[in-house]
Enzyme design. Structure first.
Site, PDB file in Angstrom:
ATOM      1  N   GLU A 174       0.954  -1.243   0.202  1.00 14.37           N
ATOM      2  CA  GLU A 174       0.045  -0.048   0.101  1.00 14.37           C
ATOM      3  C   GLU A 174       0.978   1.230   0.034  1.00 14.37           C
ATOM      4  O   GLU A 174       2.041   1.358   0.845  1.00 14.37           O
ATOM      5  CB  GLU A 174      -0.944  -0.093   1.328  1.00 14.37           C
ATOM      6  N   LYS A 229       8.320  -1.469  -2.412  1.00 15.19           N
ATOM      7  CA  LYS A 229       7.717  -0.821  -1.356  1.00 15.19           C
ATOM      8  C   LYS A 229       8.679  -0.302  -0.352  1.00 15.19           C
ATOM      9  O   LYS A 229       8.485   1.166  -0.240  1.00 15.19           O
ATOM     10  CB  LYS A 229       6.566  -1.769  -0.569  1.00 15.19           C
ATOM     11  N   CYS A 285       6.263   4.656   9.409  1.00 16.62           N
ATOM     12  CA  CYS A 285       6.786   3.869   8.119  1.00 16.62           C
ATOM     13  C   CYS A 285       8.202   4.123   7.967  1.00 16.62           C
ATOM     14  O   CYS A 285       9.271   2.856   7.602  1.00 16.62           O
ATOM     15  CB  CYS A 285       5.928   3.446   7.200  1.00 16.62           C
TER      16      CYS A 285
HETATM   17  P1  NAD Z   1      -1.924  -0.355  12.471  1.00 15.61           P
HETATM   18  O1  NAD Z   1      -0.864  -0.666  13.815  1.00 15.61           O
HETATM   19  O2  NAD Z   1      -2.596   0.992  12.737  1.00 15.61           O
HETATM   20  O3  NAD Z   1      -2.931  -1.531  12.444  1.00 15.61           O
HETATM   21  C1  NAD Z   1      -2.596  -2.824  12.422  1.00 15.61           C
HETATM   22  C2  NAD Z   1      -3.580  -3.649  13.195  1.00 15.61           C
HETATM   23  O4  NAD Z   1      -3.409  -4.998  13.034  1.00 15.61           O
HETATM   24  C3  NAD Z   1      -3.892  -3.005  14.592  1.00 15.61           C
HETATM   25  O5  NAD Z   1      -5.325  -2.749  14.775  1.00 15.61           O
HETATM   26  C4  NAD Z   1      -3.607  -4.626  15.210  1.00 15.61           C
HETATM   27  O6  NAD Z   1      -4.479  -4.845  16.304  1.00 15.61           O
HETATM   28  C5  NAD Z   1      -3.941  -5.619  14.228  1.00 15.61           C
HETATM   29  N1  NAD Z   1      -3.714  -6.806  14.335  1.00 15.61           N
HETATM   30  C6  NAD Z   1      -2.313  -7.139  14.957  1.00 15.61           C
HETATM   31  N2  NAD Z   1      -2.013  -8.692  14.873  1.00 15.61           N
HETATM   32  C7  NAD Z   1      -3.058  -9.243  14.437  1.00 15.61           C
HETATM   33  C8  NAD Z   1      -3.767 -10.448  14.292  1.00 15.61           C
HETATM   34  N3  NAD Z   1      -3.083 -11.517  14.666  1.00 15.61           N
HETATM   35  N4  NAD Z   1      -5.162 -10.608  14.046  1.00 15.61           N
HETATM   36  C9  NAD Z   1      -5.903  -9.422  13.932  1.00 15.61           C
HETATM   37  N5  NAD Z   1      -5.512  -8.299  13.969  1.00 15.61           N
HETATM   38  C10 NAD Z   1      -4.263  -8.116  14.324  1.00 15.61           C
HETATM   39  O7  NAD Z   1      -0.736  -0.405  11.479  1.00 15.61           O
HETATM   40  P2  NAD Z   1      -0.922   0.304   9.982  1.00 15.61           P
HETATM   41  O8  NAD Z   1      -0.434   1.747  10.062  1.00 15.61           O
HETATM   42  O9  NAD Z   1      -2.294   0.003   9.332  1.00 15.61           O
HETATM   43  O10 NAD Z   1      -0.033  -0.483   9.014  1.00 15.61           O
HETATM   44  C11 NAD Z   1      -0.052  -1.775   8.808  1.00 15.61           C
HETATM   45  C12 NAD Z   1       1.014  -2.254   7.729  1.00 15.61           C
HETATM   46  O11 NAD Z   1       0.812  -1.538   6.586  1.00 15.61           O
HETATM   47  C13 NAD Z   1       2.380  -2.133   8.147  1.00 15.61           C
HETATM   48  O12 NAD Z   1       3.130  -3.088   7.736  1.00 15.61           O
HETATM   49  C14 NAD Z   1       2.689  -0.578   7.661  1.00 15.61           C
HETATM   50  O13 NAD Z   1       4.234  -0.668   7.210  1.00 15.61           O
HETATM   51  C15 NAD Z   1       2.050  -0.615   6.329  1.00 15.61           C
HETATM   52  N6  NAD Z   1       1.856   0.564   5.584  1.00 15.61           N
HETATM   53  C16 NAD Z   1       1.203   1.677   6.701  1.00 15.61           C
HETATM   54  C17 NAD Z   1       0.996   2.870   6.082  1.00 15.61           C
HETATM   55  C18 NAD Z   1       0.570   3.824   7.011  1.00 15.61           C
HETATM   56  O14 NAD Z   1       0.248   5.093   6.332  1.00 15.61           O
HETATM   57  N7  NAD Z   1       0.188   3.886   8.289  1.00 15.61           N
HETATM   58  C19 NAD Z   1       1.044   3.044   4.592  1.00 15.61           C
HETATM   59  C20 NAD Z   1       1.463   1.866   3.697  1.00 15.61           C
HETATM   60  C21 NAD Z   1       1.821   0.771   4.323  1.00 15.61           C
HETATM   61  C1  UGA Z   2       4.590   7.655   3.790  1.00 12.71           C
HETATM   62  C2  UGA Z   2       4.354   7.602   2.126  1.00 12.71           C
HETATM   63  O1  UGA Z   2       4.477   8.682   1.634  1.00 12.71           O
HETATM   64  C3  UGA Z   2       3.535   6.666   1.567  1.00 12.71           C
HETATM   65  O2  UGA Z   2       3.662   6.277   0.276  1.00 12.71           O
HETATM   66  C4  UGA Z   2       3.570   5.276   2.217  1.00 12.71           C
HETATM   67  O3  UGA Z   2       2.475   4.605   1.725  1.00 12.71           O
HETATM   68  C5  UGA Z   2       3.588   5.475   3.875  1.00 12.71           C
HETATM   69  O4  UGA Z   2       4.549   6.325   4.378  1.00 12.71           O
HETATM   70  C6  UGA Z   2       3.755   4.114   4.609  1.00 12.71           C
HETATM   71  O5  UGA Z   2       4.158   3.258   4.161  1.00 12.71           O
HETATM   72  O6  UGA Z   2       3.382   4.228   5.797  1.00 12.71           O
HETATM   73  P1  UGA Z   2       3.072   9.099   5.387  1.00 12.71           P
HETATM   74  O7  UGA Z   2       4.065   8.559   6.455  1.00 12.71           O
HETATM   75  O8  UGA Z   2       1.643   8.769   5.863  1.00 12.71           O
HETATM   76  O9  UGA Z   2       3.219   8.258   4.123  1.00 12.71           O
HETATM   77  O10 UGA Z   2       3.208  10.565   5.217  1.00 12.71           O
HETATM   78  P2  UGA Z   2       4.126  11.400   4.356  1.00 12.71           P
HETATM   79  O11 UGA Z   2       3.512  12.522   3.632  1.00 12.71           O
HETATM   80  O12 UGA Z   2       4.980  10.552   3.605  1.00 12.71           O
HETATM   81  O13 UGA Z   2       5.067  12.033   5.424  1.00 12.71           O
HETATM   82  C7  UGA Z   2       6.103  11.575   6.194  1.00 12.71           C
HETATM   83  C8  UGA Z   2       6.783  12.405   6.901  1.00 12.71           C
HETATM   84  O14 UGA Z   2       7.479  13.258   6.224  1.00 12.71           O
HETATM   85  C9  UGA Z   2       6.086  13.551   7.764  1.00 12.71           C
HETATM   86  O15 UGA Z   2       6.421  13.591   9.007  1.00 12.71           O
HETATM   87  C10 UGA Z   2       5.964  14.531   6.933  1.00 12.71           C
HETATM   88  O16 UGA Z   2       5.666  15.734   7.654  1.00 12.71           O
HETATM   89  C11 UGA Z   2       7.406  14.636   6.419  1.00 12.71           C
HETATM   90  N1  UGA Z   2       7.565  15.548   4.953  1.00 12.71           N
HETATM   91  C12 UGA Z   2       6.761  15.124   4.054  1.00 12.71           C
HETATM   92  C13 UGA Z   2       8.364  16.561   5.238  1.00 12.71           C
HETATM   93  O17 UGA Z   2       9.107  17.019   6.202  1.00 12.71           O
HETATM   94  N2  UGA Z   2       8.627  16.951   4.074  1.00 12.71           N
HETATM   95  C14 UGA Z   2       7.975  16.823   2.702  1.00 12.71           C
HETATM   96  O18 UGA Z   2       8.088  17.509   1.893  1.00 12.71           O
HETATM   97  C15 UGA Z   2       6.989  15.722   2.850  1.00 12.71           C
END
Ligand code: NAD
Ligand code: UGA
Length: 481
Positions: A174, A229, A285
């Site tokens: 994602e 990713k 992340c």
């Molecule tokens: P999060 O901590 O918000 O959510 C994860 C959820 O999974 C929690 O609610 C937890 O209770 C649940 N969980 C854990 N183990 C479980 C199990 N065995 N059965 C059922 N539920 C379970 O995490 P997130 O931010 O949603 O990130 C999830 C993944 O996606 C990570 O690998 C992260 O790197 C990736 N990712 C996150 C973002 C982002 O913006 N947060 C963007 C892209 C990718």
């Molecule tokens: C980031 C990536 O942008 C997503 O593509 C990815 O899916 C995600 O991580 C993930 O894998 O979790 P996110 O962490 O939600 O998304 O937010 P960003 O907009 O990327 O910002 C990350 C950090 O960088 C923030 O603290 C933001 O303030 C900072 N940032 C961003 C800067 O300081 N300057 C910029 O120009 C952009």
């Protein structure tokens, strides 16, 4: 793994993990595919309760546009529950969207991803799935994790009655950003699908195709998808560390980072996005994924590659400390019992997420120097700040009461403050009436703008010292503008 020879029409999806990714992603799929029933499951009962709450203020994730989608889909073809085993057994396709934090102990401590939650999911899927099931990695995972998942799915002993289980594993990372998740999901730059069984790949594509143009759907092998990713996040974070390193040089030389960003970003090869200097990158992340890349590079005998990427994280940490040191220095080298207002605690605007927020490190540093903080954030709860600032401290309650408090009103951060520090770029902070608020402060007063959101022309003739990230053109030390 057995090959199934036809594309299956997906009728029911189960997503394991109702977090920042699982919740919004499944909401958008449910919205775009009303004929598919989607069950989001989670072990956390409180979180599920919040997802089901009729009060949308209580949703566990704040994302603009999410509420409207939930109003359309929740109870129609989208459910949130703790019925993990039951929903797995009914699904044709299962997304694994659980957390993958950095390991805190053992081999790879501090760098490798802890895959225990992913493994647990794979075991549950192996046990409870029925018939042919496509398992999709949505979590961000180290390269070759699909191999681990496949071997768990293949080797788990099933009850005798269920020997018809067949699995395929795909990688579908994602790329959404928090705060713009719904728009990112509805209009993605690309959808990446890695897998070696073309029938499984096509089945997943048939879902995205309903709203994503085909040329934006990229097919790769599974390892490229997993690595792409991690690399994507590493490149984005690298840009921020690069621009933040130059901001320090701007302040030393009289250059202005915003002008430098504009100048370099006009080169199409560099591009103008992601060049805003700030307080350092936060979020759950970037750091974790780079450290994962560092671990993988070390594991595969590439120390120079590991060192290159690790420097991005080192620079970020240095930059956060640089800001708190600089505040201390400007306030005559001591913060003892000085009042400092903090505007914003989330790691960026439009989210309630504070994971790895630069605010945490900066606030801890300021408290360490003796400051008393009034913190404002429109979306972050007191409980969250408490957990972030006092993760281990048993006497934290007292510590908290004396060293920081959360205030509801922006103006309260200015009251009797020696300095106010803008850490998150919330829209509300761009609208501050400086003339009114500055008078509430104790003189000589300072505003530190780590996000470049203050128009310095609006501060003219005010009794205020002003510092802005990377703005070497402002010379205000002991001078009013
Ligand atoms: P999060 O901590 O918000 O959510 C994860 C959820 O999974 C929690 O609610 C937890 O209770 C649940 N969980 C854990 N183990 C479980 C199990 N065995 N059965 C059922 N539920 C379970 O995490 P997130 O931010 O949603 O990130 C999830 C993944 O996606 C990570 O690998 C992260 O790197 C990736 N990712 C996150 C973002 C982002 O913006 N947060 C963007 C892209 C990718
Ligand atoms: C980031 C990536 O942008 C997503 O593509 C990815 O899916 C995600 O991580 C993930 O894998 O979790 P996110 O962490 O939600 O998304 O937010 P960003 O907009 O990327 O910002 C990350 C950090 O960088 C923030 O603290 C933001 O303030 C900072 N940032 C961003 C800067 O300081 N300057 C910029 O120009 C952009």
């Amino acid at each position: 793994m057995n090959e199934i020879k036809k594309t299956i029409a997906i009728k029911r999806i189960c997503c394991i993990g109702a977090g920042y990714v699982g919740g919004p992603t499944m909401a958008v799929i449910a919205d775009k595919c009303p004929d598919i029933k989607i069950d989001v499951v989670d072990i956390n009962e409180k979180k599920v309760e919040k997802w089901n709450s009729s009060d949308f203020q209580l949703l566990p994730v704040y994302e603009p546009g999410l509420e409207e989608i939930l109003k359309r889909c929740r109870g129609r073809n989208l459910t949130f529950s703790n019925e993990i085993e039951n929903k797995i057994s009914k699904a044709d396709m299962i997304f694994i969207s659980v957390n993958t934090p950095t390991k805190h102990s053992g081999i790879g401590k501090g760098k490798a991803s802890d895959l225990k939650w992913v493994e647990e999911c794979a075991r549950k899927v192996a046990q409870f799935a029925e018939g042919y099931t496509i398992v999709v990695e949505k979590s961000t995972l180290p390269v070759r994790t699909a191999e681990v998942i496949k071997s768990i799915l293949e080797r788990t002993e099933y009850p005798k009655s269920s020997n018809s289980k067949i699995f395929d594993v795909l990688s579908n990372p994602e790329f959404l950003s928090e705060g713009s998740a719904i728009n990112d999901l509805e209009n993605p730059d690309r959808v990446l699908i890695g897998g070696d069984n073309s029938y499984a790949v096509e089945s997943l594509i048939s879902i995205y195709k309903r709203w994503v143009p085909e040329e934006k759907i990229l097919r790769t092998n599974i390892w490229s998808s997993e690595l792409a990713k991690l690399t994507s996040n590493a490149f984005l974070a690298q840009r921020i560390s690069s621009i933040n390193s130059i901001s320090a040089l701007c302040e030393a030389t009289g250059a202005d980072i915003r002008e430098v960003s504009r100048a370099i970003g006009s080169d199409k090869r560099i591009g103008s996005e992601f060049l805003n200097s700030g307080p350092g990158f936060g979020g759950s992340c970037f750091k974790k994924d780079i450290l994962n890349l560092v671990y993988l590079s070390e594991h595969f005998g590439l120390p120079e590659v590991a060192d290159f990427w690790e420097s991005v994280v080192r620079l970020n940490k240095w930059h956060q400390h640089r800001i708190s040191r600089l505040i201390t220095k400007k306030l005559f080298g001591t913060l003892s019992d000085k009042k400092i207002g903090i505007l914003g605690f989330a790691f960026k605007a439009n989210t309630n997420d504070t994971r790895e927020s630069s605010a945490i490190q900066i606030c801890k540093d300021l408290i360490e120097e003796g400051a008393i903080l009034s913190i404002h954030d429109p979306k972050v709860s007191e409980e969250q700040i408490f957990n972030d600032l006092n993760p281990m401290n048993k006497n934290a309650k007292n510590h908290k009461i004396s060293r920081w408090k959360l205030v509801d009103n922006i103006k309260d951060t200015f009251y009797q403050a020696d300095a106010v520090v803008i850490i998150t770029e919330w829209e509300d902070y761009k609208e501050i009436e400086w003339g009114e608020t500055v008078n509430l402060m104790r003189s000589p007063s300072w505003v530190f703008d780590t996000r470049s959101i203050v128009d310095k022309n609006k501060l003219k003739n005010l009794k205020l010292n002003f510092w802005q990230i990377g703005n070497g053109a402002i010379k205000t030390e002991n001078n009013f503008l």
